[in-house]
Design a protein around this motif. Structure first.
Motif, mmCIF file in Angstrom:
data_model
loop_
_atom_site.group_PDB
_atom_site.id
_atom_site.type_symbol
_atom_site.label_atom_id
_atom_site.label_comp_id
_atom_site.label_asym_id
_atom_site.label_seq_id
_atom_site.Cartn_x
_atom_site.Cartn_y
_atom_site.Cartn_z
ATOM 1 N N LEU A 202 39.085 11.056 10.078
ATOM 2 C CA LEU A 202 40.521 11.311 10.159
ATOM 3 C C LEU A 202 40.826 12.773 9.867
ATOM 4 N N ASN A 203 40.153 13.337 8.875
ATOM 5 C CA ASN A 203 40.344 14.744 8.557
ATOM 6 C C ASN A 203 39.952 15.630 9.731
ATOM 7 N N TYR A 204 38.860 15.236 10.384
ATOM 8 C CA TYR A 204 38.400 16.008 11.542
ATOM 9 C C TYR A 204 39.453 15.990 12.645
ATOM 10 N N GLU A 205 40.009 14.802 12.909
ATOM 11 C CA GLU A 205 41.038 14.689 13.941
ATOM 12 C C GLU A 205 42.257 15.538 13.588
ATOM 13 N N GLU A 206 42.621 15.536 12.317
ATOM 14 C CA GLU A 206 43.750 16.357 11.878
ATOM 15 C C GLU A 206 43.465 17.840 12.071
ATOM 16 N N GLU A 207 42.220 18.220 11.788
ATOM 17 C CA GLU A 207 41.826 19.621 11.959
ATOM 18 C C GLU A 207 41.902 20.043 13.419
ATOM 19 N N VAL A 208 41.448 19.166 14.309
ATOM 20 C CA VAL A 208 41.491 19.471 15.746
ATOM 21 C C VAL A 208 42.935 19.638 16.209
ATOM 22 N N LEU A 209 43.802 18.725 15.776
ATOM 23 C CA LEU A 209 45.211 18.801 16.160
ATOM 24 C C LEU A 209 45.867 20.052 15.592
ATOM 25 N N SER A 210 45.510 20.388 14.346
ATOM 26 C CA SER A 210 46.067 21.588 13.718
ATOM 27 C C SER A 210 45.638 22.851 14.452
ATOM 28 N N GLU A 211 44.371 22.899 14.829
ATOM 29 C CA GLU A 211 43.873 24.073 15.555
ATOM 30 C C GLU A 211 44.529 24.184 16.926
ATOM 31 N N ALA A 212 44.730 23.055 17.599
ATOM 32 C CA ALA A 212 45.398 23.067 18.900
ATOM 33 C C ALA A 212 46.818 23.601 18.769
ATOM 34 N N GLN A 213 47.504 23.201 17.689
ATOM 35 C CA GLN A 213 48.867 23.680 17.463
ATOM 36 C C GLN A 213 48.863 25.178 17.166
ATOM 37 N N ASN A 214 47.872 25.631 16.389
ATOM 38 C CA ASN A 214 47.745 27.061 16.099
ATOM 39 C C ASN A 214 47.590 27.868 17.380
ATOM 40 N N ARG A 215 46.763 27.361 18.272
ATOM 41 C CA ARG A 215 46.516 28.090 19.527
ATOM 42 C C ARG A 215 47.742 28.059 20.427
ATOM 43 N N ARG A 216 48.464 26.951 20.409
ATOM 44 C CA ARG A 216 49.703 26.862 21.189
ATOM 45 C C ARG A 216 50.722 27.873 20.654
ATOM 46 N N THR A 217 50.824 27.969 19.332
ATOM 47 C CA THR A 217 51.711 28.947 18.702
ATOM 48 C C THR A 217 51.278 30.369 19.037
ATOM 49 N N THR A 218 49.950 30.585 19.048
ATOM 50 C CA THR A 218 49.406 31.908 19.348
ATOM 51 C C THR A 218 49.729 32.334 20.774
ATOM 52 N N VAL A 219 49.630 31.399 21.706
ATOM 53 C CA VAL A 219 49.956 31.704 23.106
ATOM 54 C C VAL A 219 51.426 32.098 23.233
ATOM 55 N N GLU A 220 52.306 31.393 22.512
ATOM 56 C CA GLU A 220 53.731 31.733 22.523
ATOM 57 C C GLU A 220 53.943 33.133 21.936
ATOM 58 N N PHE A 221 53.221 33.411 20.855
ATOM 59 C CA PHE A 221 53.307 34.729 20.216
ATOM 60 C C PHE A 221 52.837 35.827 21.170
ATOM 61 N N ILE A 222 51.728 35.602 21.851
ATOM 62 C CA ILE A 222 51.183 36.588 22.793
ATOM 63 C C ILE A 222 52.176 36.875 23.913
ATOM 64 N N THR A 223 52.851 35.841 24.383
ATOM 65 C CA THR A 223 53.852 36.017 25.448
ATOM 66 C C THR A 223 54.976 36.938 24.987
ATOM 67 N N ILE A 224 55.436 36.742 23.756
ATOM 68 C CA ILE A 224 56.509 37.590 23.217
ATOM 69 C C ILE A 224 56.011 39.020 23.036
ATOM 70 N N VAL A 225 54.799 39.183 22.509
ATOM 71 C CA VAL A 225 54.216 40.523 22.328
ATOM 72 C C VAL A 225 54.195 41.280 23.646
#
Length: 480
Positions: A5-28
């Motif tokens: 379960l922790n692993y699944e949470e980590e994967v989801l968290s990392e996916a969200q981080n990357r989604r946020t990063t892509v949004e950030f890169i677009t603004i930059v």
């Protein structure tokens, strides 16, 4: 089961981080290409970066300031910047996020917080872009061309208009010049497009025409024939090394200022961030950007002199081999430099110790220096063995250097490395001219030994561009 379960949470968290990063890169990128607002993260460029590169920089920022800065924090600040009317700017989003963390109450309203921090931007005047000509197209010349064209944006600062070389210019020569600009064995592929225009003797770099001009004598060129006026000539040939010789550039029609990428006699030798403000571009026409080694050691020496005082010291630079050396054993004006560069460590001289005094007069006569050329094509190291006026500890020295790397006039010049195992290939592509190896500092009462890495090509080229902007008076509003 819980581990899964922790692993699944980590994967989801990392996916969200990357989604946020892509949004950030677009603004930059939108801020850069639409508004000429460049965001950096503790001096590290963010324009045209991949998500993994940005996340690595966020991790560096978190460790650098010892605060839990996240990509979400950076995104919130970037969104706030989008909503503010700003002139052409260069803003350190890492510093803003750090200050937001330190002042949580004031930073509840991100737009108001950022607006207050950047209030001085209102008084900033619009700048007039400056035409630039590269006189020479070697290692430094090509890196300058890459950086000038990559950071062209809307063309509001420095505009590369022409490159001057010796010898005929024909289709074959243009193709070879384009190839050398496009692909580099050390700095890898140019992240842009380079095409040739034989009809106009030009390279088309990122869709913009850059004329190739053949000339044996700088005073014979009429730049106005190419639509170039009031140009800054950046001489990276090394052929002209004193005021009289460099003044020949000013006799060319359409040229108004000269900057040489080497030490020179009879003109101001500048280390940007240390002594550039002492020379008014309205009153001085010819400048020197000093040497790569001088740019690496001077910022750190200034910090130590200002805070502790330096009695005396010795500089030893472990320097990458250069084009001045021989590939295989052959005749050379210097005995040791005649030996095969890629097979030998070669003791040679450096004038960096004496050159520092031109930027920091208090160090006149206090430093000796020498150099060893080693079999790497790029990436160098300066070892400073110094006697100070006071007793110090490793922790105190590192804390002072870190403070200057975080705030003040030297934030562009000093990068504070936290890496346990830093080696020369790691620092290639660093924009700061001095990379302070905090893990390597040695102290013994008043004696200190410090290690300063530097990309003798890329880091130095950025110092040249910083000085060029000062000379051309196109420095944007900055927040570091």
């Amino acid at each position: 089961m819980s581990a899964n379960l922790n692993y699944e949470e980590e994967v989801l968290s990392e996916a969200q981080n990357r989604r946020t990063t892509v949004e950030f890169i677009t603004i930059v990128n939108d801020l850069w290409y639409d508004k000429s607002i460049e965001l950096v993260l503790f001096k590290n460029p963010l324009v045209d970066k991949r998500a993994s590169e940005v996340l690595n920089l966020i991790n560096y920022a978190k460790e650098f300031v010892s605060k839990p800065i996240t990509i979400k924090d950076a995104l919130d600040i970037a969104k706030a910047i989008q909503q503010i009317d700003l002139p052409s700017s260069k803003l350190d989003i890492g510093k803003l996020a750090y200050e937001c963390y330190l002042q949580p109450k004031k930073c509840k309203d991100k737009v108001a917080f950022v607006q207050h921090k950047l209030k001085d931007a209102k008084t900033y005047k619009n700048i007039e872009p400056k035409d630039v000509v590269l006189y020479g197209f070697g290692r430094i010349g090509r890196l300058l061309a890459r950086e000038l064209m990559t950071k062209m944006g809307k063309g509001s600062q420095l505009r590369l208009r022409a490159i001057v070389t010796r010898g005929p210019i024909n289709e074959t020569v243009l193709e070879k010049r384009a190839s050398l600009l496009s692909v580099d064995s050390v700095h890898r592929d140019f992240l842009g497009t380079v095409q040739t225009d034989p009809e106009n003797n030009a390279l088309i770099i990122n869709g913009t025409t850059v004329f190739m001009i053949s000339a044996n004598n700088p005073e014979e060129i009429d730049y106005t024939k190419y639509g170039i006026k009031d140009a800054l000539i950046i001489d990276n040939t090394g052929a002209f090394r004193d005021k009289e010789a460099l003044s020949r550039h000013l006799k060319a029609t359409g040229a108004s200022k000269v900057l040489i990428t080497a030490p020179a006699k009879g003109i101001p030798n500048i280390v940007h961030g240390v002594n550039h403000k002492q020379y008014n571009p309205d009153k001085v026409a010819i400048f020197s950007a000093a040497s790569c080694t001088t740019n690496a050691i001077t910022p750190v020496l200034k910090v130590l002199e200002d805070n502790f005082g330096i009695k005396k010291g010795h500089l030893e630079t472990i320097h990458a081999y250069t084009n001045d050396q021989n590939l295989v054993d052959n005749m050379h004006s210097k005995y040791r430099r005649g030996r095969a560069a890629a097979l030998n460590m070669v003791i040679t001289e450096t004038g960096a110790g004496a050159a520092v005094a031109k930027a920091i007069p208090a160090l006149e006569g206090k430093l000796t220096s020498n150099a060893i050329r080693v079999p790497v094509p790029n990436g160098s190291l300066a070892i400073l063995n110094l006697q100070l006026n006071t007793m110090v500890s490793k922790e105190r020295v590192n804390a002072i250097i870190k403070k200057y790397a975080l705030e003040g006039d030297l934030v562009e010049q000093i990068k504070y490395s936290l890496d346990n195992e830093l080696v020369s290939s790691d620092i290639i592509g660093t924009t700061a001219p001095a990379i302070f190896d905090s893990k390597a500092t040695i102290t013994d009462k008043e004696t200190i030994v410090i290690y300063v890495w530097y990309d003798n090509e890329y880091g130095y080229s950025h110092q040249v561009i910083r000085l060029a902007k000062h000379i051309a008076k196109v420095r944007r509003f900055t927040y570091y």
